[in-house]
Design a protein around this motif. Structure first.
Motif, PDB file in Angstrom:
ATOM      1  N   ASP A  56       0.812  -1.219   0.000  1.00  0.00           N
ATOM      2  CA  ASP A  56       0.000   0.000   0.000  1.00  0.00           C
ATOM      3  C   ASP A  56       0.847   1.271   0.000  1.00  0.00           C
ATOM      4  O   ASP A  56       0.604   2.175  -0.796  1.00  0.00           O
ATOM      5  CB  ASP A  56      -0.944  -0.004   1.205  1.00  0.00           C
ATOM      6  N   SER A  98       2.993   1.528  -3.280  1.00  0.00           N
ATOM      7  CA  SER A  98       2.138   1.011  -4.338  1.00  0.00           C
ATOM      8  C   SER A  98       2.812   1.112  -5.708  1.00  0.00           C
ATOM      9  O   SER A  98       3.378   2.146  -6.062  1.00  0.00           O
ATOM     10  CB  SER A  98       0.821   1.791  -4.354  1.00  0.00           C
ATOM     11  N   ARG A 100       1.158  10.743  -2.895  1.00  0.00           N
ATOM     12  CA  ARG A 100      -0.027  10.431  -2.110  1.00  0.00           C
ATOM     13  C   ARG A 100       0.144  10.936  -0.681  1.00  0.00           C
ATOM     14  O   ARG A 100       0.964  10.415   0.068  1.00  0.00           O
ATOM     15  CB  ARG A 100      -0.265   8.917  -2.104  1.00  0.00           C
ATOM     16  N   GLN A 119       0.045  11.417   3.140  1.00  0.00           N
ATOM     17  CA  GLN A 119      -0.153  10.457   4.220  1.00  0.00           C
ATOM     18  C   GLN A 119      -1.437  10.710   4.984  1.00  0.00           C
ATOM     19  O   GLN A 119      -2.165   9.774   5.345  1.00  0.00           O
ATOM     20  CB  GLN A 119       1.065  10.483   5.147  1.00  0.00           C
ATOM     21  N   HIS A 131      -4.352   9.337   3.064  1.00  0.00           N
ATOM     22  CA  HIS A 131      -4.331   7.877   2.989  1.00  0.00           C
ATOM     23  C   HIS A 131      -3.929   7.276   4.341  1.00  0.00           C
ATOM     24  O   HIS A 131      -3.142   6.330   4.411  1.00  0.00           O
ATOM     25  CB  HIS A 131      -3.360   7.436   1.885  1.00  0.00           C
ATOM     26  N   TRP A 132      -4.499   7.825   5.397  1.00  0.00           N
ATOM     27  CA  TRP A 132      -4.107   7.416   6.747  1.00  0.00           C
ATOM     28  C   TRP A 132      -4.361   5.931   6.994  1.00  0.00           C
ATOM     29  O   TRP A 132      -3.603   5.278   7.714  1.00  0.00           O
ATOM     30  CB  TRP A 132      -4.861   8.249   7.787  1.00  0.00           C
ATOM     31  N   ALA A 152      -4.062   3.403   4.986  1.00  0.00           N
ATOM     32  CA  ALA A 152      -2.958   2.614   4.428  1.00  0.00           C
ATOM     33  C   ALA A 152      -1.692   2.780   5.251  1.00  0.00           C
ATOM     34  O   ALA A 152      -0.824   1.890   5.257  1.00  0.00           O
ATOM     35  CB  ALA A 152      -2.698   3.021   2.976  1.00  0.00           C
ATOM     36  N   SER A 153      -1.576   3.908   5.947  1.00  0.00           N
ATOM     37  CA  SER A 153      -0.334   4.193   6.673  1.00  0.00           C
ATOM     38  C   SER A 153      -0.228   3.472   8.004  1.00  0.00           C
ATOM     39  O   SER A 153       0.863   3.363   8.563  1.00  0.00           O
ATOM     40  CB  SER A 153      -0.203   5.701   6.911  1.00  0.00           C
TER      41      SER A 153
END
Length: 362
Positions: A177, A180, A189, A191, A194-195, A197-198
């Protein structure tokens, strides 16, 4: 349809057994002298993907030892990030002042390999290997600071093999993720957006895309100028078989659906069928075959269970690292041996609590 199970290579399994001991590295005449030096740099305290930096360095070196790589390549595995690199901001030796110190410890050839591996563009290297951009003589040209950088055929082969070991040791769904599409990394992207995925370590699924890349790297070792330079890793049929990206993605998804119990929970036939399909899509990792062996045992299918467990043990012995990183490689091997022993004896506990009593004999 017959499942693509593997026979057990006894010599390979014997090598794997010697590496199950946590202290195997201290018994390696080539690597042991480096261990106190590396540990003194606090690698056991640094975070690294699914464990610590020490776990990572030792795991990479373990695969290379299992693959019977020569001294300099195994040393590269143990030290492959100590000057830092674009992926890991962990500088354990200062390349500006300590190259001579490291060369005294490992020799100039090994230190040169470590320095090149840390300072070249790993992304560019992987991209070019996968694109088939290896010269007829096995060399490769990279760009470094706007200037051409020539890798010798030996360096190309060594860096491919170490990259394979490096990837299998560390990669799981969290990196799928955040990194990617590697090696075509999507770097824009944010962070905070896209928390989800982090969040480390995430669901700890096996990777759904990295084995395809490792198989592609292995196929590059079939290049006529590279094939006989170093021992071929005993994965993907001695690096001769591809793994399609679609097959890897399907196999991981099918396997994880069983692990997450996204199947009927009373009868095991659906879960068994799903795992059988996972193995057909990707017969090169042991975990789906191991779980399938336990389902076969639960269904009273001892012969099928033995074949599945034997094949799983062969896969674990070939990699030296786990694909499913929820537990360590040695634990997967230990449980697989229990399953194989039980299948050979034609016995499996009828009560849940008796599973807690299982032990390897002999």
């Amino acid at each position: 349809m017959t499942l693509p199970f593997h026979d057990l290579d006894q010599a390979l399994f014997a090598r794997a057994q010697t590496l199950l001991d946590d202290e195997w590295l201290s018994k390696d005449a080539d690597l042991a002298p480096l261990l106190p030096v590396v540990l003194a740099r606090n690698v056991g305290q640094d975070w690294h993907k699914a464990g610590t930096f020490r776990h990572h360095l030792v795991g990479v070196a373990r695969s290379l030892a299992l693959w019977q790589q020569p001294r300099d390549v195994r040393l590269l595995g143990l030290l492959h990030s100590v000057y830092g690199n674009a992926f890991v901001d962990l500088v354990k030796f200062d390349a500006a002042s300590e190259r001579g110190r490291l060369a005294e410890l490992v020799g100039e050839r090994a230190e040169h390999l470590v320095y090149l591996f840390c300072t070249m563009s790993r992304t560019q290297f992987v991209q070019r290997v996968m694109a088939g951009q290896i010269e007829a003589d096995g060399s490769m040209v990279l760009e470094k600071n706007g200037q051409p950088m020539l890798l010798t055929p030996f360096e190309v082969a060594a860096f491919i093999i170490v990259s394979m070991a490096d990837s299998i040791e560390q990669w799981f769904s969290w990196q799928d993720d955040i990194y990617s599409q590697f090696p075509q990394v999507q770097s824009q992207r944010p962070q905070a957006v896209h928390w989800a995925a982090s969040l480390w370590p995430g669901p700890m699924r096996p990777s759904g895309r990295m084995l395809h890349q490792i198989a592609s790297l292995g196929l590059a070792l079939q290049h006529p100028a590279l094939k006989n330079l170093l021992p071929l890793p005993p994965v993907f049929g001695q690096c001769a078989q591809p793994l399609a990206a679609s097959d890897e993605a399907a196999a991981t998804s099918l396997y994880w659906s069983v692990i997450q119990l996204d199947q009927p929970l009373v009868d095991l036939d659906a879960a068994t069928a799903v795992l059988e399909h996972a193995v057909r899509h990707n017969p090169w990792v042991g975990e789906p075959q191991m779980v399938l062996a336990q389902l076969y045992l639960s269904a009273g299918r001892a012969e099928d269970a033995e074949r599945a467990a034997t094949s799983a043990l062969q896969c674990f012995s070939a990699w030296g690292n786990a694909w499913d990183k929820r537990v360590q490689w040695d634990a997967w091997v230990a449980w697989t041996r229990i399953l194989r022993q039980s299948a050979q004896q034609g016995s499996w506990p009828e009560r849940l609590d008796k599973l807690n009593n299982l032990a390897l004999r002999g």
